[in-house]
Design an enzyme around this catalytic site. Structure first.
Site, mmCIF file in Angstrom:
data_model
loop_
_atom_site.group_PDB
_atom_site.id
_atom_site.type_symbol
_atom_site.label_atom_id
_atom_site.label_comp_id
_atom_site.label_asym_id
_atom_site.label_seq_id
_atom_site.Cartn_x
_atom_site.Cartn_y
_atom_site.Cartn_z
ATOM 1 C CG ASP A 11 -1.954 1.150 1.127
ATOM 2 O OD1 ASP A 11 -2.912 0.979 0.353
ATOM 3 O OD2 ASP A 11 -1.776 2.207 1.755
HETATM 4 N N1 DGT Z 1 2.869 3.919 -12.497
HETATM 5 C C1 DGT Z 1 3.073 4.507 -11.283
HETATM 6 N N2 DGT Z 1 2.202 4.212 -10.267
HETATM 7 C C2 DGT Z 1 2.458 4.802 -9.059
HETATM 8 C C3 DGT Z 1 3.509 5.701 -8.845
HETATM 9 N N3 DGT Z 1 3.464 6.091 -7.524
HETATM 10 C C4 DGT Z 1 2.407 5.467 -6.962
HETATM 11 N N4 DGT Z 1 1.822 4.674 -7.882
HETATM 12 C C5 DGT Z 1 0.646 3.797 -7.719
HETATM 13 C C6 DGT Z 1 0.988 2.467 -7.115
HETATM 14 C C7 DGT Z 1 -0.358 2.007 -6.623
HETATM 15 O O1 DGT Z 1 -1.047 1.312 -7.648
HETATM 16 C C8 DGT Z 1 -1.076 3.317 -6.291
HETATM 17 C C9 DGT Z 1 -1.239 3.514 -4.806
HETATM 18 O O2 DGT Z 1 -2.520 3.080 -4.449
HETATM 19 P P1 DGT Z 1 -2.760 1.805 -3.495
HETATM 20 O O3 DGT Z 1 -1.572 1.569 -2.620
HETATM 21 O O4 DGT Z 1 -4.086 1.995 -2.872
HETATM 22 O O5 DGT Z 1 -2.789 0.554 -4.486
HETATM 23 P P2 DGT Z 1 -3.886 0.211 -5.591
HETATM 24 O O6 DGT Z 1 -5.253 0.519 -5.102
HETATM 25 O O7 DGT Z 1 -3.452 0.811 -6.884
HETATM 26 O O8 DGT Z 1 -3.683 -1.356 -5.761
HETATM 27 P P3 DGT Z 1 -3.859 -2.484 -4.620
HETATM 28 O O9 DGT Z 1 -4.543 -1.843 -3.432
HETATM 29 O O10 DGT Z 1 -2.460 -2.958 -4.300
HETATM 30 O O11 DGT Z 1 -4.684 -3.547 -5.279
HETATM 31 O O12 DGT Z 1 -0.255 4.376 -6.797
HETATM 32 C C10 DGT Z 1 4.377 6.002 -9.953
HETATM 33 O O13 DGT Z 1 5.321 6.808 -9.878
HETATM 34 N N5 DGT Z 1 4.128 5.374 -11.136
#
Ligand code: DGT
EC number: 3.6.1.9
Length: 203
Positions: free
Chosen positions: A80
């Site tokens: 996260d």
């Molecule tokens: N492509 C890219 N993504 C980034 C960057 N910095 C942060 N992120 C993304 C990674 C994660 O997908 C998102 C942070 O949101 P979360 O931690 O809630 O995860 P998310 O909901 O996307 O997926 P998950 O909860 O692991 O199923 O931001 C970056 O520099 N490049």
């Protein structure tokens, strides 16, 4: 008879393209099972005074443990990321106007991006790590923000901090201190060390 992928493999408890890209580029074999949980409700339970690193760790832990139920024999990796800036915590922008508000708030400030990873098996947390990167945001004009989002929205709707550092997001910053992978959304170097320690990756 359980297949190899159901006995000794690694499960990534994530829908994140960035996290998948990191493991793919590192040559780590895994399968994905996104965690189906209400992150905002969990965050709300921790309360407004919870430290951002605590929130990131607890959410990563909750994601890993929830997927353990579907993969009881395997190592499960939950992760996260969240941003703290000017005393406020930020998650992913819900819409373009949210993205504008976030960027206007970040302008000229230092953004702290906390990324956590938790590895569990059979409902037991085996390893955890949270890392922080500090990103000094440039002064962002409304004109720049609109033009930036004309190019980057909705791609950055899935990115905490409203940026992809590997894309135009780099234009937001004057300086960055911290691990590149932490900025991308997961403390990958710690994850690889954990996998070596747990015998899932050859040293
Ligand atoms: N492509 C890219 N993504 C980034 C960057 N910095 C942060 N992120 C993304 C990674 C994660 O997908 C998102 C942070 O949101 P979360 O931690 O809630 O995860 P998310 O909901 O996307 O997926 P998950 O909860 O692991 O199923 O931001 C970056 O520099 N490049």
């Amino acid at each position: 008879m359980a297949s190899q992928s159901e006995t000794g493999g690694l499960v990534l408890a994530s829908k994140s393209a960035s996290r998948r890209a990191m493991l793919d580029a590192a040559g780590v074999a895994y399968r994905s099972i996104p965690a189906d949980l209400d992150e905002r409700a969990l965050e709300a339970q921790l309360g407004p005074a919870a430290r951002p690193q605590t929130v990131a760790l607890e959410l990563a832990r909750a994601k890993a443990l929830s997927v353990c139920l579907q993969a009881p024999e395997e190592l499960v990796l939950g992760s996260d990321s969240l941003v703290e800036c000017g005393g406020r915590r930020f998650d992913k922008p819900a819409c373009r106007s949210d993205a504008v508000e976030h960027l206007r708030f970040f302008s000229g400030k230092v953004m702290h991006l906390h990324s956590a990873a938790v590895i569990a098996r059979g409902g037991e947390v085996l390893r955890s790590q949270v890392s922080v990167a500090s990103l000094q945001v440039a002064q962002l004009s409304d004109r720049f923000i609109e033009d930036y989002l004309d190019h980057e929205w909705p791609a950055v709707s899935g990115c905490v901090g409203v940026f992809r550092i590997e894309g135009r997001g780099v234009q937001l910053f004057r300086a960055i201190e911290g691990d590149h992978f932490t900025v991308l959304g997961m403390p990958l170097l710690a994850v690889l060390q954990f996998l070596r320690e747990l015998g899932a990756l050859s040293p």
